[in-house]
Scaffold this active site. Structure first.
Site, PDB file in Angstrom:
ATOM      1  NE  ARG A 176     -21.500 -10.379  43.498  1.00 52.80           N
ATOM      2  CZ  ARG A 176     -22.677  -9.796  43.428  1.00 52.80           C
ATOM      3  NH1 ARG A 176     -23.313  -9.727  42.273  1.00 52.80           N
ATOM      4  NH2 ARG A 176     -23.254  -9.264  44.480  1.00 52.80           N
ATOM      5  CB  ILE A 191     -27.033 -19.254  38.561  1.00 55.05           C
ATOM      6  CG1 ILE A 191     -25.855 -18.699  37.757  1.00 55.05           C
ATOM      7  CG2 ILE A 191     -28.238 -18.310  38.529  1.00 55.05           C
ATOM      8  CD1 ILE A 191     -25.371 -17.344  38.152  1.00 55.05           C
ATOM      9  CD1 TRP A 202     -20.964 -26.408  34.699  1.00 56.58           C
ATOM     10  CD2 TRP A 202     -23.027 -25.788  34.176  1.00 56.58           C
ATOM     11  NE1 TRP A 202     -21.718 -27.543  34.624  1.00 56.58           N
ATOM     12  CE2 TRP A 202     -22.995 -27.187  34.303  1.00 56.58           C
ATOM     13  CE3 TRP A 202     -24.229 -25.165  33.847  1.00 56.58           C
ATOM     14  CZ2 TRP A 202     -24.127 -27.969  34.107  1.00 56.58           C
ATOM     15  CZ3 TRP A 202     -25.353 -25.947  33.662  1.00 56.58           C
ATOM     16  CH2 TRP A 202     -25.291 -27.329  33.793  1.00 56.58           C
ATOM     17  CG  PHE A 247     -19.750 -31.240  43.355  1.00 57.73           C
ATOM     18  CD1 PHE A 247     -20.326 -31.023  44.602  1.00 57.73           C
ATOM     19  CD2 PHE A 247     -19.210 -32.488  43.076  1.00 57.73           C
ATOM     20  CE1 PHE A 247     -20.353 -32.033  45.551  1.00 57.73           C
ATOM     21  CE2 PHE A 247     -19.240 -33.506  44.016  1.00 57.73           C
ATOM     22  CZ  PHE A 247     -19.815 -33.279  45.257  1.00 57.73           C
ATOM     23  CD  GLU A 248     -17.733 -31.659  39.031  1.00 59.60           C
ATOM     24  OE1 GLU A 248     -18.675 -32.468  39.137  1.00 59.60           O
ATOM     25  OE2 GLU A 248     -17.910 -30.448  38.739  1.00 59.60           O
ATOM     26  CG  HIS A 307     -28.199 -28.371  42.240  1.00 52.25           C
ATOM     27  ND1 HIS A 307     -27.512 -27.406  41.531  1.00 52.25           N
ATOM     28  CD2 HIS A 307     -27.539 -29.539  42.053  1.00 52.25           C
ATOM     29  CE1 HIS A 307     -26.459 -27.966  40.945  1.00 52.25           C
ATOM     30  NE2 HIS A 307     -26.456 -29.251  41.245  1.00 52.25           N
ATOM     31  N   GLY A 340     -34.509 -23.115  41.489  1.00 51.67           N
ATOM     32  CA  GLY A 340     -35.704 -23.357  42.282  1.00 51.67           C
ATOM     33  C   GLY A 340     -35.635 -24.581  43.170  1.00 51.67           C
ATOM     34  CB  THR A 341     -33.977 -27.640  43.233  1.00 48.96           C
ATOM     35  OG1 THR A 341     -32.667 -27.476  42.689  1.00 48.96           O
ATOM     36  CG2 THR A 341     -34.992 -27.812  42.103  1.00 48.96           C
ATOM     37  CB  VAL A 350     -20.598 -19.070  37.783  1.00 47.11           C
ATOM     38  CG1 VAL A 350     -21.872 -18.259  37.945  1.00 47.11           C
ATOM     39  CG2 VAL A 350     -19.467 -18.213  37.286  1.00 47.11           C
TER      40      VAL A 350
END
Length: 156
Positions: free
Chosen positions: A127, A82, A25, A58-59, A88, A85-86, A80
């Site tokens: 960064r 980011i 990503w 996640f992996e 997650h 709004g949830t 990364v």
């Protein structure tokens, strides 16, 4: 930003076998993180480098674990996440961070922590080690992994 006060971690790691496990990503940020890690490895005389791409952050833990178990001396995890709004963001950040810590402790292989958890794209770009970035977290993760590997060699 925590870039000030960072230590200088220069290690001659010739002969070390290192894997870079990088999320897919946020291509621009990831390209910078990978380049920073590769530059740090080259500066440390590491020539045996394997780059593998993970579907997402996640992996990272399971892939880092696989490479740590294959006899790599150090593994560098780059990703990364980011904030959105949830919830997650919190779940993925926590799971990936906890998983990477567990991999290092369970395998005894240093895991360079290059997982950016940012509020927005601008923070991630700042960064990423790109031209105009304030920090190079890919380089820092590689240097930390190699420095830890070096200390562990003397402790074993």
């Amino acid at each position: 930003m925590a870039g000030h006060g960072a230590p200088s971690l220069s290690v001659d790691a010739a002969g070390a076998r290192v894997a870079i496990v990088a999320s897919s990503w946020h291509t621009q940020v990831m390209d910078g993180l990978i380049a920073g890690a590769q530059a740090a490895l080259a500066d440390s005389n590491v020539t045996d480098v394997t780059l593998v791409r993970a579907p997402g952050s996640f992996e990272l833990p399971i892939l880092c674990q696989a490479y740590a178990r294959q006899g790599f001396d150090a593994v560098i995890a780059l990703g990364v996440i980011i904030r959105g709004g949830t919830p997650h963001f919190e779940y993925v950040s926590s799971a990936a961070t906890d998983g990477l810590s567990r991999v290092a402790l369970d395998t005894g292989v240093p895991i360079g922590f290059g997982l950016l958890t940012c509020d927005d794209d601008a923070q991630a770009l700042d960064r990423a080690g790109l031209e105009g970035s304030k920090e190079d977290k890919g380089r820092e993760a590689a240097e930390a992994a190699l420095s830890t590997w070096n200390v562990l060699r003397t402790a074993r």
